[in-house]
Design a protein around this motif. Structure first.
Motif, short mmCIF file in Angstrom:
data_model
loop_
_atom_site.label_atom_id
_atom_site.label_comp_id
_atom_site.label_asym_id
_atom_site.label_seq_id
_atom_site.Cartn_x
_atom_site.Cartn_y
_atom_site.Cartn_z
N ILE A 82 -74.23 37.16 74.83
CA ILE A 82 -73.11 37.42 75.63
C ILE A 82 -72.26 39.14 75.88
O ILE A 82 -71.86 39.16 74.67
CB ILE A 82 -72.19 36.36 75.72
CG1 ILE A 82 -72.54 34.46 76.01
CG2 ILE A 82 -70.78 36.78 76.09
CD1 ILE A 82 -71.66 33.97 75.91
N ALA A 83 -72.52 40.30 76.48
CA ALA A 83 -71.86 40.77 75.73
C ALA A 83 -70.30 41.11 77.11
O ALA A 83 -70.40 40.97 78.29
CB ALA A 83 -72.65 42.47 76.84
N LEU A 84 -69.23 41.52 76.49
CA LEU A 84 -67.84 41.21 76.44
C LEU A 84 -67.26 43.13 76.95
O LEU A 84 -67.04 43.01 75.70
CB LEU A 84 -66.89 40.15 76.05
CG LEU A 84 -67.13 39.00 75.28
CD1 LEU A 84 -66.34 38.00 74.55
CD2 LEU A 84 -67.20 38.03 76.73
N GLY A 85 -67.03 42.89 78.56
CA GLY A 85 -67.13 44.16 78.24
C GLY A 85 -65.27 44.74 77.80
O GLY A 85 -64.32 43.52 77.37
N GLY A 86 -65.06 45.82 77.33
CA GLY A 86 -63.65 46.15 76.67
C GLY A 86 -62.66 47.00 77.19
O GLY A 86 -61.84 46.07 76.90
N ASN A 87 -62.79 47.26 78.52
CA ASN A 87 -61.98 46.86 79.55
C ASN A 87 -60.92 45.85 79.84
O ASN A 87 -59.77 45.54 80.20
CB ASN A 87 -62.36 48.09 80.79
CG ASN A 87 -62.78 49.38 80.60
OD1 ASN A 87 -61.59 49.73 80.09
ND2 ASN A 87 -63.53 49.67 81.23
N ALA A 88 -62.32 44.69 79.56
CA ALA A 88 -61.77 43.34 80.34
C ALA A 88 -60.48 43.26 78.94
O ALA A 88 -59.99 41.88 79.14
CB ALA A 88 -62.65 42.31 80.39
N LEU A 89 -60.54 43.36 77.69
CA LEU A 89 -59.87 42.89 76.86
C LEU A 89 -58.76 43.88 76.32
O LEU A 89 -57.76 43.06 75.19
CB LEU A 89 -60.67 43.15 75.00
CG LEU A 89 -61.88 42.67 74.85
CD1 LEU A 89 -62.56 43.92 73.30
CD2 LEU A 89 -61.68 41.66 75.01
N GLY A 90 -57.90 44.21 77.17
CA GLY A 90 -56.46 44.63 77.04
C GLY A 90 -56.22 46.01 77.21
O GLY A 90 -57.17 46.39 76.15
N ASN A 91 -55.01 46.09 76.42
CA ASN A 91 -54.18 47.40 76.28
C ASN A 91 -54.28 47.61 74.05
O ASN A 91 -53.76 48.75 74.03
CB ASN A 91 -53.34 48.15 77.41
CG ASN A 91 -54.44 48.71 78.45
OD1 ASN A 91 -55.35 49.39 78.23
ND2 ASN A 91 -53.84 48.44 79.63
N ASN A 92 -53.30 46.19 73.90
CA ASN A 92 -52.98 46.12 72.70
C ASN A 92 -53.51 44.87 72.07
O ASN A 92 -53.99 43.85 73.01
CB ASN A 92 -50.67 46.66 72.76
CG ASN A 92 -50.90 45.29 73.96
OD1 ASN A 92 -51.59 43.72 73.68
ND2 ASN A 92 -50.12 45.25 74.58
N HIS B 23 -69.81 42.78 72.55
CA HIS B 23 -68.10 43.31 72.74
C HIS B 23 -68.15 44.64 72.84
O HIS B 23 -68.75 45.35 72.38
CB HIS B 23 -67.19 42.78 72.37
CG HIS B 23 -66.26 43.21 70.62
ND1 HIS B 23 -66.37 44.23 71.10
CD2 HIS B 23 -66.47 42.63 69.39
CE1 HIS B 23 -65.92 44.14 69.23
NE2 HIS B 23 -66.76 43.55 68.37
N GLY B 24 -67.09 45.04 73.66
CA GLY B 24 -67.26 46.45 73.35
C GLY B 24 -66.06 46.96 73.14
O GLY B 24 -65.47 46.49 72.71
N ASN B 25 -65.34 48.34 73.39
CA ASN B 25 -64.41 49.22 72.46
C ASN B 25 -64.30 50.27 73.17
O ASN B 25 -63.16 51.17 71.92
CB ASN B 25 -64.69 48.92 70.89
CG ASN B 25 -65.68 50.42 70.59
OD1 ASN B 25 -66.12 50.68 71.70
ND2 ASN B 25 -65.82 50.48 69.13
N GLY B 26 -64.59 50.70 73.99
CA GLY B 26 -64.68 52.35 74.63
C GLY B 26 -62.97 52.26 74.74
O GLY B 26 -62.30 52.90 74.14
N PRO B 27 -61.18 51.42 75.17
CA PRO B 27 -60.80 51.71 74.80
C PRO B 27 -59.89 51.78 73.88
O PRO B 27 -58.79 53.03 73.29
CB PRO B 27 -59.79 50.62 75.95
CG PRO B 27 -61.23 50.14 76.30
CD PRO B 27 -62.16 50.49 76.62
N GLN B 28 -60.35 50.48 73.00
CA GLN B 28 -60.03 50.56 71.28
C GLN B 28 -60.42 51.41 70.58
O GLN B 28 -59.63 52.21 69.69
CB GLN B 28 -60.31 49.01 71.10
CG GLN B 28 -60.29 47.53 71.62
CD GLN B 28 -60.67 47.97 73.26
OE1 GLN B 28 -62.01 48.66 73.30
NE2 GLN B 28 -60.27 46.57 73.92
#
Ligand SMILES: Nc1ncnc2c1ncn2[C@@H]1O[C@H](COP(=O)(O)OP(=O)(O)O)[C@@H](O)[C@H]1O
Ligand SMILES: NC(=O)OP(=O)(O)O
Length: 312
Positions: A6-16, A45-50
């Motif tokens: 299961i790949a979870l999107g980084g953008n779906a993980l919020g901003n803080n 999981h993703g980490n683009g924003p993070q």
């Protein structure tokens, strides 16, 4: 029973951090829902924003104080794996306790080997960090002349970094061992820490961010999964996305998916890598299927009641 990555999107993980934990807590019942259906799950999981935020934070702090050094991208991805893995472990353990299921959870800090001469190093395409307007980008370019910025799928401007293709998962055996011992494994976070092998066979980090959808496809191949679930913010993949004649797709064959990619139906840096990763996984072996769905509807997607199924 199926083995599902299961790949979870980084953008779906919020901003803080607070928002991230809340979103993970909300998602945990969907993930555990798949285990309740009898499946085995591996989470990436993703980490683009993070990763962009961590990199920027160290840049800004190092300008304020000579006691703080800059942090390079491989270390920033390692940090993002740590704190997102921590939140996932907490959220998943809490849900397991609530439903009385005796599973274990562990995060593997994962290095992923990439090619030293991958053409991606001279063509940055991976969006990271926050979204900016064009005016802000002009002033950021003055402060950071080497940084590349580009428009991200109609959502604003973002910094772009190199995104080489994943070749091998360095911690493959550790992941397989944990799976053999009935652990829910969290691995390949942020696409994995990008490393290249030197002449002595040692690994060294390189300044890039691997696409988590491609890394997840590689992880799914590596662990012999039957399914790759790519969970994001939309229920289904669409053609003519955002237009009056948008059509949400219940399923598509690899052939149809390839045709839609050629027609430019999927935005670069957002839906295109997901569909390409799905195609790569389905083509990698027999009886392999990919599903692109929303996080909330993952258990429904497993029953074929939501999401877009990509099959041979
Ligand atoms: N053809 C399409 N069908 C569905 N969504 C699309 C399409 N093209 C672009 N998108 C956008 O891509 C987004 C998913 O990409 P992104 O936010 O980068 O993923 P992630 O969840 O991995 O961070 C969707 O939320 C949607 O806004
Ligand atoms: N590393 C990566 O692909 O992150 P996102 O999914 O957040 O873009």
């Amino acid at each position: 029973m199926s083995r599902i990555v299961i790949a979870l999107g980084g953008n779906a993980l919020g901003n803080n951090a607070e928002e991230q934990q809340r979103k993970i807590d909300e998602a945990a019942p969907s993930l555990i829902g798949l285990i309740k259906q009898g499946h085995e799950i591996i989470v990436s999981h993703g980490n683009g924003p993070q990763v962009g935020m961590i990199n920027l934070a160290f840049d800004a702090a190092s300008q304020q104080s000579d006691k703080i050094a800059k942090m390079e991208l491989p270390e920033c991805t390692a940090m993002s794996q740590g704190y997102i893995g921590y939140h996932l472990q907490k959220g998943i353990l809490k849900e397991l306790k609530r439903v009385g299921m005796p599973w274990h959870v562990a995060t593997v800090v994962t290095q992923v080997e990439v090619g030293e001469h991958d053409p991606a190093f001279s063509n940055p395409t991976k969006p990271i960090g926050a979204f900016y307007d064009e005016e802000t980008v002009q002033s950021l370019k003055k402060e950071k002349p080497d940084a590349v910025f580009a428009e991200d799928a109609g959502r604003g401007w973002r910094r772009m970094v190199a995104s080489p293709k994943p070749m091998e998962i360095v911690e493959r055996d550790s992941i397989l061992n944990l799976l053999d011992h009935e652990f829910i494994v969290i691995a390949c976070g942020g696409g994995g820490i990008p490393v290249v092998k030197d002449a002595k066979g040692n690994y060294n980090g390189v300044p890039a961010v691997i696409d988590k959808d491609f890394a997840s496809a590689k992880l799914a191949e590596t662990v012999g999964a039957q399914y790759l679930f790519i969970l994001t913010a939309v229920d289904k993949v669409a053609i003519n996305f955002g237009k009056a004649n948008q059509q949400n797709l219940d399923e598509m064959t690899v052939e149809q998916a390839e045709k839609y990619c050629e027609e430019g139906q999927f935005a670069k840096g957002s839906m295109l890598p997901k569909v390409q990763a799905a195609i790569q996984f389905v083509k990698s072996g027999e009886n392999r299927r990919a599903v692109i769905a929303s996080l909330e509807k993952a258990p429904m997607a497993m029953k074929g009641e939501s999401g877009t199924l990509i099959h041979a």
